[in-house]
Motif scaffolding. Structure first.
Motif, PDB file in Angstrom:
ATOM      1  N   LEU A  34      13.777 100.556 103.187  1.00 61.10           N
ATOM      2  CA  LEU A  34      13.116  99.705 104.177  1.00 61.10           C
ATOM      3  C   LEU A  34      12.097  98.771 103.541  1.00 61.10           C
ATOM      4  O   LEU A  34      12.084  97.563 103.823  1.00 61.10           O
ATOM      5  N   LYS A  35      11.238  99.295 102.661  1.00 61.29           N
ATOM      6  CA  LYS A  35      10.208  98.443 102.060  1.00 61.29           C
ATOM      7  C   LYS A  35      10.824  97.358 101.196  1.00 61.29           C
ATOM      8  O   LYS A  35      10.277  96.253 101.093  1.00 61.29           O
ATOM      9  N   ALA A  36      11.976  97.657 100.576  1.00 64.90           N
ATOM     10  CA  ALA A  36      12.650  96.648  99.760  1.00 64.90           C
ATOM     11  C   ALA A  36      13.179  95.512 100.621  1.00 64.90           C
ATOM     12  O   ALA A  36      13.315  94.377 100.160  1.00 64.90           O
ATOM     13  N   GLU A  37      13.467  95.807 101.888  1.00 69.08           N
ATOM     14  CA  GLU A  37      13.953  94.779 102.811  1.00 69.08           C
ATOM     15  C   GLU A  37      12.812  93.949 103.386  1.00 69.08           C
ATOM     16  O   GLU A  37      13.055  92.960 104.064  1.00 69.08           O
ATOM     17  N   LEU A  38      11.584  94.385 103.133  1.00 71.32           N
ATOM     18  CA  LEU A  38      10.412  93.689 103.681  1.00 71.32           C
ATOM     19  C   LEU A  38       9.508  93.204 102.550  1.00 71.32           C
ATOM     20  O   LEU A  38       8.337  93.556 102.476  1.00 71.32           O
ATOM     21  N   PRO A  39      10.039  92.373 101.654  1.00 65.97           N
ATOM     22  CA  PRO A  39       9.221  91.919 100.519  1.00 65.97           C
ATOM     23  C   PRO A  39       8.016  91.117 100.960  1.00 65.97           C
ATOM     24  O   PRO A  39       6.994  91.117 100.291  1.00 65.97           O
ATOM     25  N   GLY A  40       8.139  90.428 102.097  1.00 71.53           N
ATOM     26  CA  GLY A  40       7.021  89.612 102.572  1.00 71.53           C
ATOM     27  C   GLY A  40       5.790  90.446 102.852  1.00 71.53           C
ATOM     28  O   GLY A  40       4.671  90.018 102.634  1.00 71.53           O
ATOM     29  N   SER A  41       5.998  91.706 103.317  1.00 74.53           N
ATOM     30  CA  SER A  41       4.868  92.554 103.646  1.00 74.53           C
ATOM     31  C   SER A  41       4.077  92.924 102.411  1.00 74.53           C
ATOM     32  O   SER A  41       2.873  92.755 102.348  1.00 74.53           O
ATOM     33  N   SER A  42       4.766  93.451 101.363  1.00 72.82           N
ATOM     34  CA  SER A  42       4.057  93.863 100.161  1.00 72.82           C
ATOM     35  C   SER A  42       3.509  92.660  99.407  1.00 72.82           C
ATOM     36  O   SER A  42       2.405  92.702  98.878  1.00 72.82           O
ATOM     37  N   ASP A  43       4.301  91.565  99.313  1.00 71.18           N
ATOM     38  CA  ASP A  43       3.845  90.369  98.622  1.00 71.18           C
ATOM     39  C   ASP A  43       2.587  89.812  99.277  1.00 71.18           C
ATOM     40  O   ASP A  43       1.627  89.440  98.595  1.00 71.18           O
ATOM     41  N   LEU A  44       2.596  89.728 100.594  1.00 70.77           N
ATOM     42  CA  LEU A  44       1.439  89.186 101.301  1.00 70.77           C
ATOM     43  C   LEU A  44       0.230  90.090 101.123  1.00 70.77           C
ATOM     44  O   LEU A  44      -0.890  89.614 100.948  1.00 70.77           O
ATOM     45  N   GLU A  45       0.465  91.397 101.170  1.00 70.61           N
ATOM     46  CA  GLU A  45      -0.644  92.330 101.012  1.00 70.61           C
ATOM     47  C   GLU A  45      -1.323  92.132  99.662  1.00 70.61           C
ATOM     48  O   GLU A  45      -2.555  92.118  99.570  1.00 70.61           O
ATOM     49  N   GLU A  46      -0.526  91.958  98.611  1.00 69.53           N
ATOM     50  CA  GLU A  46      -1.096  91.726  97.291  1.00 69.53           C
ATOM     51  C   GLU A  46      -1.840  90.388  97.249  1.00 69.53           C
ATOM     52  O   GLU A  46      -2.898  90.270  96.626  1.00 69.53           O
ATOM     53  N   GLN A  47      -1.278  89.383  97.917  1.00 73.90           N
ATOM     54  CA  GLN A  47      -1.933  88.080  97.965  1.00 73.90           C
ATOM     55  C   GLN A  47      -3.277  88.181  98.676  1.00 73.90           C
ATOM     56  O   GLN A  47      -4.285  87.612  98.232  1.00 73.90           O
ATOM     57  N   LYS A  52      -5.172  90.889  99.074  1.00 67.01           N
ATOM     58  CA  LYS A  52      -6.106  91.641  98.238  1.00 67.01           C
ATOM     59  C   LYS A  52      -6.680  90.754  97.144  1.00 67.01           C
ATOM     60  O   LYS A  52      -7.883  90.816  96.840  1.00 67.01           O
ATOM     61  N   SER A  53      -5.807  89.933  96.555  1.00 69.10           N
ATOM     62  CA  SER A  53      -6.249  89.035  95.493  1.00 69.10           C
ATOM     63  C   SER A  53      -7.256  88.016  96.007  1.00 69.10           C
ATOM     64  O   SER A  53      -8.281  87.745  95.360  1.00 69.10           O
ATOM     65  N   LEU A  54      -6.982  87.452  97.190  1.00 67.67           N
ATOM     66  CA  LEU A  54      -7.900  86.475  97.776  1.00 67.67           C
ATOM     67  C   LEU A  54      -9.240  87.119  98.129  1.00 67.67           C
ATOM     68  O   LEU A  54     -10.304  86.569  97.847  1.00 67.67           O
ATOM     69  N   ILE A  55      -9.191  88.298  98.746  1.00 61.70           N
ATOM     70  CA  ILE A  55     -10.410  88.985  99.165  1.00 61.70           C
ATOM     71  C   ILE A  55     -11.299  89.302  97.963  1.00 61.70           C
ATOM     72  O   ILE A  55     -12.525  89.209  98.034  1.00 61.70           O
ATOM     73  N   ASN A  56     -10.657  89.648  96.841  1.00 57.54           N
ATOM     74  CA  ASN A  56     -11.409  90.028  95.646  1.00 57.54           C
ATOM     75  C   ASN A  56     -11.615  88.883  94.658  1.00 57.54           C
ATOM     76  O   ASN A  56     -12.092  89.100  93.541  1.00 57.54           O
ATOM     77  N   SER A  57     -11.251  87.668  95.065  1.00 56.70           N
ATOM     78  CA  SER A  57     -11.399  86.524  94.170  1.00 56.70           C
ATOM     79  C   SER A  57     -12.851  86.110  93.975  1.00 56.70           C
ATOM     80  O   SER A  57     -13.173  85.335  93.082  1.00 56.70           O
ATOM     81  N   SER A  58     -13.733  86.622  94.812  1.00 55.82           N
ATOM     82  CA  SER A  58     -15.172  86.361  94.685  1.00 55.82           C
ATOM     83  C   SER A  58     -15.918  87.592  95.187  1.00 55.82           C
ATOM     84  O   SER A  58     -15.454  88.243  96.134  1.00 55.82           O
ATOM     85  N   PRO A  59     -17.058  87.932  94.590  1.00 56.81           N
ATOM     86  CA  PRO A  59     -17.828  89.086  95.091  1.00 56.81           C
ATOM     87  C   PRO A  59     -18.174  88.962  96.570  1.00 56.81           C
ATOM     88  O   PRO A  59     -18.197  89.948  97.298  1.00 56.81           O
ATOM     89  N   VAL A  60     -18.452  87.735  97.003  1.00 56.27           N
ATOM     90  CA  VAL A  60     -18.700  87.472  98.425  1.00 56.27           C
ATOM     91  C   VAL A  60     -17.703  86.399  98.860  1.00 56.27           C
ATOM     92  O   VAL A  60     -17.707  85.292  98.325  1.00 56.27           O
ATOM     93  N   MET A  61     -16.843  86.740  99.829  1.00 52.92           N
ATOM     94  CA  MET A  61     -15.741  85.857 100.208  1.00 52.92           C
ATOM     95  C   MET A  61     -15.735  85.651 101.720  1.00 52.92           C
ATOM     96  O   MET A  61     -15.774  86.625 102.488  1.00 52.92           O
ATOM     97  N   LEU A  62     -15.689  84.392 102.131  1.00 50.48           N
ATOM     98  CA  LEU A  62     -15.691  84.058 103.556  1.00 50.48           C
ATOM     99  C   LEU A  62     -14.377  83.374 103.924  1.00 50.48           C
ATOM    100  O   LEU A  62     -14.036  82.336 103.364  1.00 50.48           O
ATOM    101  N   ARG A  84      -3.479  83.377 107.462  1.00 52.90           N
ATOM    102  CA  ARG A  84      -4.238  83.420 108.723  1.00 52.90           C
ATOM    103  C   ARG A  84      -3.775  84.570 109.608  1.00 52.90           C
ATOM    104  O   ARG A  84      -4.594  85.332 110.139  1.00 52.90           O
ATOM    105  N   GLN A  85      -2.465  84.728 109.766  1.00 56.55           N
ATOM    106  CA  GLN A  85      -1.943  85.790 110.621  1.00 56.55           C
ATOM    107  C   GLN A  85      -1.969  87.135 109.904  1.00 56.55           C
ATOM    108  O   GLN A  85      -2.265  88.174 110.501  1.00 56.55           O
ATOM    109  N   GLY A  86      -1.634  87.122 108.600  1.00 56.16           N
ATOM    110  CA  GLY A  86      -1.546  88.372 107.862  1.00 56.16           C
ATOM    111  C   GLY A  86      -2.877  89.069 107.702  1.00 56.16           C
ATOM    112  O   GLY A  86      -2.952  90.305 107.753  1.00 56.16           O
ATOM    113  N   LEU A  87      -3.949  88.316 107.515  1.00 58.01           N
ATOM    114  CA  LEU A  87      -5.265  88.922 107.311  1.00 58.01           C
ATOM    115  C   LEU A  87      -5.755  89.644 108.565  1.00 58.01           C
ATOM    116  O   LEU A  87      -6.480  90.637 108.476  1.00 58.01           O
ATOM    117  N   LYS A  88      -5.346  89.134 109.727  1.00 60.69           N
ATOM    118  CA  LYS A  88      -5.720  89.818 110.975  1.00 60.69           C
ATOM    119  C   LYS A  88      -5.176  91.245 110.979  1.00 60.69           C
ATOM    120  O   LYS A  88      -5.879  92.189 111.340  1.00 60.69           O
TER     121      LYS A  88
END
Length: 328
Positions: free
Chosen positions: A219-232, A234-244, A284-288
């Motif tokens: 199932l997870k292999a069929e949903l690459p968008g979910s894991s890829d977006l999650e990593e994206q 996480k990367s954005l959230i941690n791209s700065s110590p304080v992120m808005l 925008r939608q995924g972060l929610k």
């Protein structure tokens, strides 16, 4: 007496307008002060409100971002959007700034004999565009009966359980709330039953297929968008110590909530980065879903969600904000 254009500023005010509609038409304009097309359409509404032919019609305008719970209820994804209601029930809608179509729909639904959407209901292309937009509104989206908290059929309940067990991030759409989508999606995707699961705009299938994929560990292999977006994310959230995450940027905030947060942050002298969620619908939608926080702006410190405007204001007033903004 001619109708007037009402500026509604609270859920209670809107409920009072709808309750007092007396079975007549209520036209609600979901707008935004930063969008010039909304001001133009308010001018159109004002002219319609002055027309004595629509004496029993109520015209309402409200800020979509000020009343997020109402915007969520009527599935507002852009402004301007017009919702047509009778007896508190949605009978039609219009997406976009089209004065001619707005006038036609008001005339149709103001008629005592009107019982449904104006004719023709909608060109097939328009429905297909809407379905495509819904399908692509999140990396993984489930069209189901009810919602994850209250599934309205056994198949939907089982599907939700499978996705939860596999830790899948997803959005949902309640097909019982929209008969046009319910019937149209069957034809659009050539799939006659619900629930239906989509990933990155493509149909995965119904319960039987999803159950089989889960049992086979695929199932997870069929949903690459979910894991890829999650990593994206996480990367954005941690791209700065304080992120808005906000609408616009610090030089040009695109909503009043983002503007207020920027003003508060500027008073702290803390270094921070911003991300414009209007520039990336997937983020925008995924972060929610990722953070289980339905509105923007969102503030993160050391990868952890602090909250939105209300929480930031409370922390500022209590003197806690400066300590919270110190990266761990």
């Amino acid at each position: 007496m001619a109708a007037t254009l009402l500026n509604v500023k609270s859920v209670t005010e809107l409920e009072n307008v709808l309750t007092g509609g007396g079975g007549h038409l209520v036209v609600v304009h979901f707008s935004a002060t930063w969008a010039p097309q909304c001001k133009q359409m308010n001018d159109v509404l004002l002219e319609l409100a002055k027309d004595t032919h629509f004496v029993n019609t109520k015209f309402v305008t409200l800020e979509a971002e000020d009343l997020p719970e109402v915007s969520e209820k009527y599935k507002i994804s852009a402004v301007p959007t017009f919702i047509f209601l009778k007896n508190k029930t949605e009978v039609d809608r219009l997406d976009g700034a089209n004065a001619a179509d707005l006038t036609k729909k008001v005339k149709h639904h103001s008629s005592p004999t009107s019982i449904g959407p104006s004719q023709p209901i909608a060109p097939k292309e328009d429905l297909n565009v809407r379905l495509k937009r819904l399908i692509e509104s999140a990396p993984v989206i489930l069209f189901m009966k009810g919602n994850p908290e209250e599934p309205r059929c056994g198949f939907s309940r089982t599907m939700v359980s499978i996705l939860k067990e596999n830790n899948i991030k997803y959005q949902t759409f309640d097909i019982l709330a929209d008969e046009e989508v319910r019937q149209g999606l069957k034809v659009y995707s050539n799939w006659p039953t619900y629930p239906q699961l989509y990933a990155k705009g493509q149909l995965i299938g119904g319960l039987d297929i999803v159950k089989e994929l889960a049992e086979n560990g695929e199932l997870k292999a069929e949903l690459p968008g979910s894991s890829d977006l999650e990593e994206q994310l996480k990367s954005l959230i941690n791209s700065s110590p304080v992120m808005l995450f906000m609408k616009g940027n610090r030089e040009d905030p695109r909503c009043k909530f983002s503007k207020q947060v920027i003003q508060i942050m500027s008073e702290t002298a803390v270094k921070y980065n911003t991300f414009d969620i209007l520039s990336n619908e997937e983020v925008r939608q995924g972060l929610k879903a990722f953070s289980n926080w339905p509105t923007y702006p969102q503030l993160y410190v050391s990868g952890e969600l602090i909250g939105g405007l209300d929480i930031i204001k409370e922390m500022k007033e209590s003197g806690e904000l400066a300590n919270v903004l110190k990266p761990k």
